[in-house]
Design a protein around this motif. Structure first.
Motif, PDB file in Angstrom:
ATOM      1  N   VAL A 125      -7.807   0.001  -0.728  1.00 31.11           N
ATOM      2  CA  VAL A 125      -6.569  -1.228  -0.571  1.00 31.11           C
ATOM      3  C   VAL A 125      -5.644  -0.241  -0.430  1.00 31.11           C
ATOM      4  O   VAL A 125      -5.395   0.036  -1.686  1.00 31.11           O
ATOM      5  CB  VAL A 125      -6.798  -2.462   0.289  1.00 31.11           C
ATOM      6  CG1 VAL A 125      -5.475  -2.434   0.535  1.00 31.11           C
ATOM      7  CG2 VAL A 125      -8.183  -2.797   0.423  1.00 31.11           C
TER       8      VAL A 125
ATOM      9  N   SER B  65      -0.668  -3.274   3.407  1.00 24.64           N
ATOM     10  CA  SER B  65      -2.257  -2.731   3.569  1.00 24.64           C
ATOM     11  C   SER B  65      -2.467  -2.415   4.210  1.00 24.64           C
ATOM     12  O   SER B  65      -2.743  -2.795   5.379  1.00 24.64           O
ATOM     13  CB  SER B  65      -2.814  -4.425   2.283  1.00 24.64           C
ATOM     14  OG  SER B  65      -2.416  -4.665   1.270  1.00 24.64           O
TER      15      SER B  65
ATOM     16  N   MET C  97      -6.943  -0.350   4.351  1.00 23.80           N
ATOM     17  CA  MET C  97      -7.761   0.476   3.969  1.00 23.80           C
ATOM     18  C   MET C  97      -8.310   1.380   4.389  1.00 23.80           C
ATOM     19  O   MET C  97      -8.101   2.535   5.476  1.00 23.80           O
ATOM     20  CB  MET C  97      -8.759  -0.996   4.950  1.00 23.80           C
ATOM     21  CG  MET C  97      -8.636  -2.237   4.064  1.00 23.80           C
ATOM     22  SD  MET C  97     -10.247  -2.918   5.116  1.00 23.80           S
ATOM     23  CE  MET C  97      -9.610  -4.895   5.585  1.00 23.80           C
TER      24      MET C  97
END
Length: 62
Positions: A11, A18, A20
């Motif tokens: 992440v 955030s 991924m």
């Protein structure tokens, strides 16, 4: 007896939030095609290297 597999998804922290490294849905689909059952997602946001650990399980073939 069961066996377990753990897949880490990195992440990245950004100003907007955030993000991924890889789409978790794609990983779950790939693992299911290989015979694994999704168990749980463990977010490790406060870790020095933030990540999401995906846990899978399946019966051990004899």
């Amino acid at each position: 007896m069961r066996e377990y597999s753990f897949v880490r998804v990195a992440v990245k922290r950004r100003r907007e939030g955030s993000v991924m490294q890889k789409d978790y849905r794609e990983i779950i689909t790939e693992q299911a095609a290989a015979g694994w059952k999704f168990v749980q997602a463990i977010p490790l946001e406060s870790h020095s290297e933030p990540r999401l650990d995906l846990v899978f399980t399946r019966k051990v073939k004899k």
